[in-house]
Design a protein around this motif. Structure first.
Motif, PDB file in Angstrom:
ATOM      1  N   LEU A   1       0.834  -1.175  -0.121  1.00  0.00           N
ATOM      2  CA  LEU A   1      -0.100  -0.096   0.096  1.00  0.00           C
ATOM      3  C   LEU A   1       0.715   1.400  -0.043  1.00  0.00           C
ATOM      4  N   SER A   2       2.117   1.215   0.620  1.00  0.00           N
ATOM      5  CA  SER A   2       2.833   2.433   0.579  1.00  0.00           C
ATOM      6  C   SER A   2       3.498   2.823  -0.790  1.00  0.00           C
ATOM      7  N   ILE A   3       3.903   1.627  -1.426  1.00  0.00           N
ATOM      8  CA  ILE A   3       4.112   1.732  -2.656  1.00  0.00           C
ATOM      9  C   ILE A   3       3.246   2.304  -3.634  1.00  0.00           C
ATOM     10  N   LEU A   4       2.022   1.565  -3.616  1.00  0.00           N
ATOM     11  CA  LEU A   4       0.931   2.226  -4.554  1.00  0.00           C
ATOM     12  C   LEU A   4       0.685   3.781  -4.059  1.00  0.00           C
ATOM     13  N   ILE A   5       0.488   4.150  -2.749  1.00  0.00           N
ATOM     14  CA  ILE A   5       0.276   5.497  -2.494  1.00  0.00           C
ATOM     15  C   ILE A   5       1.472   6.488  -3.005  1.00  0.00           C
ATOM     16  N   TYR A   6       2.699   5.823  -2.972  1.00  0.00           N
ATOM     17  CA  TYR A   6       3.798   6.687  -3.388  1.00  0.00           C
ATOM     18  C   TYR A   6       3.661   6.651  -4.895  1.00  0.00           C
ATOM     19  N   ILE A   7       3.303   5.754  -5.800  1.00  0.00           N
ATOM     20  CA  ILE A   7       2.802   5.939  -7.217  1.00  0.00           C
ATOM     21  C   ILE A   7       1.952   6.757  -7.481  1.00  0.00           C
ATOM     22  N   ILE A   8       0.818   6.939  -6.599  1.00  0.00           N
ATOM     23  CA  ILE A   8      -0.160   7.872  -7.026  1.00  0.00           C
ATOM     24  C   ILE A   8       0.197   9.166  -6.647  1.00  0.00           C
ATOM     25  N   GLU A   9       1.045   9.432  -5.652  1.00  0.00           N
ATOM     26  CA  GLU A   9       1.040  10.844  -4.928  1.00  0.00           C
ATOM     27  C   GLU A   9       2.365  11.402  -5.508  1.00  0.00           C
ATOM     28  N   LYS A  10       3.171  10.658  -6.012  1.00  0.00           N
ATOM     29  CA  LYS A  10       4.659  11.121  -6.440  1.00  0.00           C
ATOM     30  C   LYS A  10       5.210  11.003  -7.735  1.00  0.00           C
ATOM     31  N   THR A  11       4.389  10.474  -8.543  1.00  0.00           N
ATOM     32  CA  THR A  11       4.812  10.202  -9.919  1.00  0.00           C
ATOM     33  C   THR A  11       4.032  10.953 -10.933  1.00  0.00           C
ATOM     34  N   LYS A  12       4.661  10.935 -12.122  1.00  0.00           N
ATOM     35  CA  LYS A  12       3.764  11.408 -13.383  1.00  0.00           C
ATOM     36  C   LYS A  12       2.437  10.714 -13.702  1.00  0.00           C
TER      37      LYS A  12
ATOM     38  N   GLY B   1       1.131   8.765 -11.575  1.00  0.00           N
ATOM     39  CA  GLY B   1      -0.012   8.932 -10.361  1.00  0.00           C
ATOM     40  C   GLY B   1      -0.861  10.364 -10.530  1.00  0.00           C
ATOM     41  N   MET B   2       0.059  11.286 -10.968  1.00  0.00           N
ATOM     42  CA  MET B   2      -0.681  12.650 -11.162  1.00  0.00           C
ATOM     43  C   MET B   2      -1.760  12.478 -12.458  1.00  0.00           C
ATOM     44  N   ALA B   3      -1.393  11.689 -13.626  1.00  0.00           N
ATOM     45  CA  ALA B   3      -2.334  11.499 -14.392  1.00  0.00           C
ATOM     46  C   ALA B   3      -3.589  10.783 -13.974  1.00  0.00           C
ATOM     47  N   ILE B   4      -3.259   9.806 -13.095  1.00  0.00           N
ATOM     48  CA  ILE B   4      -4.525   8.967 -12.522  1.00  0.00           C
ATOM     49  C   ILE B   4      -5.164   9.759 -11.626  1.00  0.00           C
ATOM     50  N   ARG B   5      -4.533  10.654 -10.946  1.00  0.00           N
ATOM     51  CA  ARG B   5      -5.465  11.657 -10.158  1.00  0.00           C
ATOM     52  C   ARG B   5      -6.280  12.525 -10.932  1.00  0.00           C
ATOM     53  N   ALA B   6      -5.719  13.345 -12.052  1.00  0.00           N
ATOM     54  CA  ALA B   6      -6.505  14.161 -12.985  1.00  0.00           C
ATOM     55  C   ALA B   6      -7.528  13.287 -13.694  1.00  0.00           C
TER      56      ALA B   6
END
Length: 292
Positions: free
Chosen positions: A154-165, A167-172
């Protein structure tokens, strides 16, 4: 007090596995606006993959659960391509996605029954059954392993979502798939990644769940509790899915320890009804009108 702390620790263990399952529901919901009920079938397949890798091929636990995650990631992406992608291209109503998801779940369960059989299977003992005793509290080695693996994943997943490009695209995309497309985001690629991530975590969760209990085709229904946890925490919210899962795991263990294990499932589904009636968005979910 020791008895209460023991139940909390047990709840954290099973709740962490619920969290691995629940984030798959939340990821898909945040992007595609529907509840992917086929996710339980993917978890069930992951449990079987891990079992056969460890029993027939005699692969080590670590390799088996990683390969199970890869296998279920491929399966999750395949389900999306077959069951959901044609509906997306036709802009079908969200109800069609839910019906298709339920059909995919039933298909996965029945194909396992037809090919492998309905027999219950038990994972081989990987960890010592001797618990770790700390101040009068017993911590099972499998429970501790489940919690550690879940926390790391879960920590790796949160890092991917919050700290990578990515992840930014997923959030957008979760905010607005149409606006993201206009801004140049490849939404088909994002959907592929979301299903792959959810599928990978489903495979890991399936192996851990199978090791804790047993493996059988109807595991997918049992894992509906992770959907309850996702609703409790707030569908579409990853932190909400994790918090809801941990709380559900603790509530279940406290119910089993102080009332009766027969009421554990009753309490879980009663909680789902309560949340849907009182606060449909859950603890951390966002209010929406078109998501179902």
């Amino acid at each position: 007090m020791n008895s209460f702390l023991q139940q909390i620790i047990n709840g954290l263990s099973i709740g962490s596995v619920y969290a691995l399952m629940a984030v798959g529901y939340s990821l898909v919901y945040s992007i595609m606006n529907f509840s992917n009920f086929a996710h339980g079938g993917v978890i069930m397949i992951g449990a079987y993959i891990g079992f056969f890798l460890m029993t027939i091929l005699n692969l080590p636990f670590f390799i088996s659960f990683l390969l199970a995650g890869v296998g279920t990631a491929i399966l999750a992406v395949s389900v999306e391509k077959v069951a959901y992608s044609p509906l997306r291209k036709r802009n079908a109503p969200f109800l069609y996605f839910i019906i298709s998801a339920m059909g995919a779940s039933i298909f996965l369960e029945n194909i396992v029954v037809a090919t492998i059989g309905p027999t219950f299977r038990t994972y081989p003992a990987v960890f010592s059954s001797t618990p770790i005793n700390i101040g009068g509290i017993s911590i099972g080695r499998l429970d501790l392993t489940m919690f550690i693996i879940s926390a790391i994943s879960l920590s790796i997943l949160i890092y991917i979502i919050e700290k990578t490009k990515t992840g930014m695209a997923i959030r957008a995309t979760s905010y607005s798939i149409k606006a993201s497309t206009l801004m140049g985001v490849d939404t088909n690629r994002i959907i592929f990644i979301v299903f792959a991530l959810g599928g990978f975590l489903a495979g890991i969760a399936g192996v851990l769940f199978g090791m804790k209990y047993t493996v059988y085709p109807q595991i997918g229904f049992i894992t509906m509790k992770s959907f309850i946890a996702a609703v409790f925490g707030g569908l579409g919210s990853l932190p909400g899915a994790v918090i809801g899962s941990i709380l559900l795991g603790i509530i279940e263990t406290l119910t089993s320890g102080y009332i009766s294990s027969q009421y554990r499932d009753l309490i879980a589904f009663a909680l789902l009804i309560f949340v849907l009636v009182v606060k449909p968005t859950g603890i951390m979910g966002k209010s929406t009108e078109d998501k179902a």
